[in-house]
Enzyme design. Structure first.
Site, PDB file in Angstrom:
ATOM      1  N   TYR A 152       0.848  -1.194   0.000  1.00  0.00           N
ATOM      2  CA  TYR A 152       0.000   0.000   0.000  1.00  0.00           C
ATOM      3  C   TYR A 152       0.891   1.254   0.000  1.00  0.00           C
ATOM      4  O   TYR A 152       1.717   1.423   0.891  1.00  0.00           O
ATOM      5  CB  TYR A 152      -0.881  -0.066   1.242  1.00  0.00           C
ATOM      6  CG  TYR A 152      -1.541   1.216   1.692  1.00  0.00           C
ATOM      7  CD1 TYR A 152      -1.382   1.670   2.995  1.00  0.00           C
ATOM      8  CD2 TYR A 152      -2.367   1.961   0.834  1.00  0.00           C
ATOM      9  CE1 TYR A 152      -2.000   2.818   3.439  1.00  0.00           C
ATOM     10  CE2 TYR A 152      -2.983   3.109   1.269  1.00  0.00           C
ATOM     11  CZ  TYR A 152      -2.804   3.537   2.579  1.00  0.00           C
ATOM     12  OH  TYR A 152      -3.417   4.683   3.012  1.00  0.00           O
ATOM     13  N   ILE A 239      -6.973  -5.261   7.773  1.00  0.00           N
ATOM     14  CA  ILE A 239      -8.045  -4.306   7.510  1.00  0.00           C
ATOM     15  C   ILE A 239      -9.049  -4.811   6.487  1.00  0.00           C
ATOM     16  O   ILE A 239     -10.192  -4.357   6.450  1.00  0.00           O
ATOM     17  CB  ILE A 239      -7.447  -2.944   7.098  1.00  0.00           C
ATOM     18  CG1 ILE A 239      -8.453  -1.832   7.242  1.00  0.00           C
ATOM     19  CG2 ILE A 239      -6.894  -3.000   5.697  1.00  0.00           C
ATOM     20  CD1 ILE A 239      -7.894  -0.465   6.864  1.00  0.00           C
ATOM     21  N   LYS A 276     -12.846  -0.292   5.604  1.00  0.00           N
ATOM     22  CA  LYS A 276     -13.022  -1.091   4.388  1.00  0.00           C
ATOM     23  C   LYS A 276     -14.219  -2.034   4.512  1.00  0.00           C
ATOM     24  O   LYS A 276     -15.107  -2.046   3.681  1.00  0.00           O
ATOM     25  CB  LYS A 276     -11.752  -1.904   4.101  1.00  0.00           C
ATOM     26  CG  LYS A 276     -10.492  -1.085   4.144  1.00  0.00           C
ATOM     27  CD  LYS A 276     -10.448  -0.001   3.068  1.00  0.00           C
ATOM     28  CE  LYS A 276      -9.179   0.815   3.170  1.00  0.00           C
ATOM     29  NZ  LYS A 276      -9.160   1.934   2.213  1.00  0.00           N
TER      30      LYS A 276
END
Lengths: 440, 502
Positions: A152, A239, A276
């Site tokens: 990320y 996540i 998310k």
């Protein structure tokens, strides 16, 4: 004319002027292009479609229905103390019943295969803050965390900017679907050693962003053994754990620890968030779950800089305590994401575009290397630019994720309506056809 | 030469065999010892090693507790310095007061909390507004639509509508003497991260801020923990009513320079916490001149600006800059809704700056501390309802004023006077006559008596780095009027035991 005497400019810190915020990268430049010319079905049908934002918009209706049916819970109620207590509550432990609800939600997501103790839940304003906080706690300036690539893009900023900690990449490639190998782990560790940098931990994202795949159980076990051997920490950013398309394909590090009777667990810390899985990034709800008492205590105190609004804790605590609702939500959300994913890859395949076999997340890891003039980063960025300005799609180039192989792109599919996704797929099809005609 | 002889003896087989073997052994032993003491820390030990896990060299006693509770993998030195149990009376008192909290019915002998600067006097006004306007919905305005508030904001530094509302509110709070530009606002999850962000932006690790004492104990954490920035106290005294003198500021600055410590700015709280005094216009001008002269920043924490009682008007640093045409780049204001609007749980803070670069960097840093979307949505209509906010501000002030009057009068009955103050949620009480000996130890003993005998939690001046022992911060806005006589009676118990023998 008066002479202008320039006042000495008052100085700022190195952190203030550093470029580590990373906002000059293509990852963010694409957002800018979208902001300037956003697609709208009727208002601006030729605008840029945002496919660079990993957001979940497929399940809002379920949240809205819940609130409508539970408006009593969604209000502070008639009794005065409800609001008053809530407004005054600034304890960094967080509301007990909220932590309990988060722990039970995390358990449900893992199908009950791991137990979570509410007293080990530390609240933070988002996973961004959780990752930074853990980095402050586990590493000193100049130390390093090992992170598998591709990763990320936000990590460059979140893990490094204020902390002064380095990221040393664990290189992964398509030869084995980008899974972490023992050799790659060892190589990364040695590379840090050779630069005289102390490695303090490994940080993995499981399911992976940007790959959209869960980490194999055997790989997780190996990583766990590795960090135990080197006596370092393991941070598992889970996540996307609620966004796995099938309930059985995700193994959390928590499950392995439980299975091992919590041996050597004090080096493991899990990061979670509702941004998310529940599609609520604006609510700023993140947590650190640590098996290490000292880390829990320290993280709690440090969370003073990043607490969750008690109003939000109250609302979400109520919602997440409703296990019938959450069970139903988790199942339906999974199904909808899987449908989106399948729609996406079938559309891509029709256009002659291949992607990594994914099983989780809000995006696909797409292979556009056949489009590259040369297998270089520059060529990749040229293709990215082309797709942004000609095809009017903002997708994320693999180089911004530190992918060692050029040509891969992360394409998000859950942050738009189904219709918009169809439009995007159509544009890709047309683009690929044109290229085919050109090259024939 | 002497060393060689016995060795020669060994080699040549003559006497001195024992010496000859003893001395090299001794040398070898001392060499090992020397190396052990001077080598760099060993790499993290493997689980099978019998060494203690390698921990950062801090003075933290937590390093010495059993392995089991800490695990083997170490934490950073930044973390170690925080994890040790906090021995400041400020935190100990807060803990005690919450563990053994006074309750009229359930726990009438519990500790009464006077150590937390929270305002509970006017929450009813907000409750009324909520039920009138939002039907008391937790989700705030805009109905039940999650979609509208759920999505990510491209910048985490606050919705534009909230900035507009906040700028207007700040102007109202400060008596409309100055207007605030919403585009110079950066919103954060509380004033705590706002202060920390400014420290990260204005100073490098090892640099320092000058700070008048006594000061809010939380600054030690907010300013120093993760930033590595130092605080240099500039002592203020009761003879000046604890007002900052530019001379003292100058002295502290020069001393820092001599030490080779780089001062990057001044950190003030105005109204002052814990004293409650407000700075005059003249002092503000002097501070600005001083900062210009040294080319440093000013951070003005004005979080109590709306909690004014007494006759004096509050003058914000912003008001001074309004009239000055140059050099605003060095001034930054911190504000928040925890005190003036009694909403500490909702985490709403703000940085207001004239410096473009600071604004840009701060905005980027809000990704670590943004205000939760439902809270933003709730506050936009509330802060925009200027009739409500005006009524709230005025009523709240009156209530603080009347609590202050009652409380201070009560203390005076006991012979305890307070420093002159006109703002904040507390008074700065002079208990020097009740202490024996007249030093920090005496002060802590008195604090302890007040906590354990009188069962009230107040904050001793030493926790605020006050140079004069004997001063205590007493917050009175968490009480209701009927509790004041009870508090005074309890303090009386301790006062009587402290009276000098006649």
């Amino acid at each position: 004319m008066a002479i202008e005497i320039e006042q000495p400019r008052v100085g700022l810190s190195k952190i203030a002027v550093s470029k580590t915020h990373g906002e000059d990268s293509p990852y963010f430049a694409g957002w800018k292009a979208y902001d300037e010319n956003p697609y709208e079905e009727f208002g601006n049908p030729s605008g840029v479609i945002q496919m660079g934002l990993a957001e979940n918009q497929v399940s809002f209706d379920m949240l809205e229905d819940y609130l409508e049916q539970h408006s009593e819970e969604a209000s502070w109620g008639k009794k005065a103390s409800g609001f008053r207590e809530n407004a005054l509550f600034q304890d960094y432990h967080g509301l007990q019943f909220f932590r309990k609800a988060m722990a039970s939600f995390m358990e449900q997501i893992r199908g009950g295969r791991a137990k979570f103790n509410p007293d080990r839940v530390v609240i933070t304003a988002g996973a961004t803050a959780a990752n930074e906080l853990l980095t402050f706690i586990l590493a000193d300036p100049g130390d390093a965390l090992l992170v598998p690539t591709p990763y990320y893009p936000g990590f460059d900023r979140d893990l490094r900017w204020r902390t002064g900690v380095n990221i040393v990449p664990i290189h992964c490639d398509s030869s084995n679907n980008f899974q972490v190998t023992p050799q790659a782990l060892e190589a990364a560790y040695k590379s840090a050693e050779s630069m005289n940098i102390k490695v303090r931990g490994v940080l993995i994202t499981n399911p992976s962003n940007p790959l959209g795949v869960t980490i194999h159980r055997s790989t997780l076990e190996h990583i766990l053994d590795f960090v135990t051997l080197k006596n370092i920490h393991l941070v598992s950013d889970e996540i996307y754990s609620g966004s796995v398309f099938s309930p059985t394909e995700f193994t959390s590090v928590a499950e392995i620890l439980q299975w091992r009777n919590y041996k050597d667990c004090e080096r493991v810390h899990i990061v979670y968030s509702l941004s998310k899985d529940l599609g609520l990034p604006g609510f700023r709800v993140g947590t650190i779950y640590s098996y290490n008492d000292q880390v829990v205590t320290t993280a709690r105190r440090m969370s003073s800089f990043t607490l969750i609004s008690s109003q939000t804790q109250q609302l979400l605590g109520l919602m997440l305590s409703d296990e019938k609702f959450t069970g139903n939500y988790i199942t339906k959300n999974r199904d909808r994401l899987r449908n989106r994913y399948e729609k996406m890859i079938s559309g891509l395949r029709n256009a002659g575009v291949e992607c990594l076999e994914g099983n989780a997340g809000l995006f696909c890891w797409v292979n556009l290397s056949p489009l590259l003039e040369s297998q270089t980063r520059e060529s990749e960025l040229a293709v990215w630019d082309l797709i942004l300005h000609r095809v009017k799609l903002n997708i994320s180039p693999g180089s911004s994720c530190h992918c060692s192989e050029p040509g891969w792109f992360r394409v998000c599919f859950a942050n738009m309506s189904e219709k918009t996704l169809e439009v995007a797929l159509k544009r890709i099809q047309i683009f690929m056809e044109e290229r085919k005609i050109k090259s024939d | 030469m002497r060393l060689i002889v016995p060795l020669q003896g060994v080699v040549q087989g003559r006497g001195g065999l024992i010496l000859g073997s003893l001395i090299p052994c001794a040398l070898f032993y001392f060499l090992q010892f020397y190396l052990k003491r001077h080598r760099s820390p060993p790499p993290a030990s493997s689980p099978s090693s019998s060494n203690l896990p390698e921990l950062a060299r801090t003075s933290s006693r937590s390093n010495l507790t059993g392995r089991g509770s800490m695990g083997q993998a170490r934490v950073s030195s930044r973390a170690s310095s925080i994890a040790k149990p906090n021995d400041s009376p400020y935190y100990i008192g807060l803990d005690r007061a919450s563990e053994d909290a006074y309750d009229e019915l359930e726990n009438p002998n519990g500790v009464i909390q006077l150590g937390l600067s929270e305002n509970r006097l006017s929450l009813d006004l907000i409750e009324q507004w909520l039920s009138r306007n939002l039907n008391a919905s937790i989700l705030g305005g805009g109905g039940l639509s999650i979609r509208g508030i759920a999505t990510y904001q491209a910048t985490g530094d606050g919705l534009w509508e909230l900035k507009v509302a906040m700028a207007g509110f700040m102007s109202q709070i400060m008596g409309r003497a100055v207007s605030f530009n919403p585009s110079q606002l950066v919103l954060t999850s509380g004033a705590t991260p706002a202060i920390e962000i400014l420290c990260f932006c204005l100073a490098d690790p090892g640099n320092a801020f000058l700070i008048p004492t006594p000061y809010y104990p939380g600054f030690d954490r907010d300013v120093r923990w993760r930033t590595g920035v130092e605080l240099i106290p500039v002592h203020c005294r009761s003879s000046d009513n604890f007002i900052l003198s530019i001379t003292a500021l100058d002295q502290a600055y020069n001393q820092a320079r001599k030490r080779g410590q780089k001062v990057r700015g001044i950190l003030l709280s105005n109204p002052s916490n814990p004293v409650g005094s407000i700075l005059t216009r003249e002092t503000l001008y002097d501070l600005l001149d001083f900062a210009r002269d040294k080319n440093i920043h000013i951070v003005s924490d004005e979080i109590f600006a709306g909690s004014i009682y007494g006759g004096d008007d509050f003058v914000s640093m912003a008001e001074i800059l309004d009239s000055e045409d140059v050099d605003r780049n060095r001034v930054h204001i911190v504000y928040g809704l925890s005190k003036d609007l009694s909403l500490p749980g909702f985490r709403v803070g703000a940085i207001y700056s004239w410096n473009e670069h600071v604004l840009t960097a701060s905005k980027r840093l809000t990704r670590f501390c943004s205000i939760s979307a439902p809270t933003q949505r709730l506050l936009i209509p509330m802060l925009s309802d200027t009739r409500f906010t005006q009524e709230y501000i005025e009523t709240n002030r009156k209530r603080i004023q009347s609590m202050y009057d009652l409380f201070v009068a009560g203390l005076e009955q006991l012979g305890i006077t307070c420093a002159k103050s006109s703002g904040g949620l507390y008074c700065w009480a002079d208990m020097r006559e009740l202490m024996r000996p007249y030093n920090e130890k005496g002060e802590l003993e008195l604090w302890d008596k007040l906590l354990n005998i009188a069962k009230i939690n107040v904050t001793p001046g030493s926790a605020c780095h006050c140079i004069e022992p004997g001063w205590f911060r007493c917050c009175f806005t968490t009480l209701s009027k009927k509790h004041i006589p009870l508090v005074i009676e309890r303090i009386r118990k301790v006062v009587e035991t402290c009276k000098p023998p006649s």
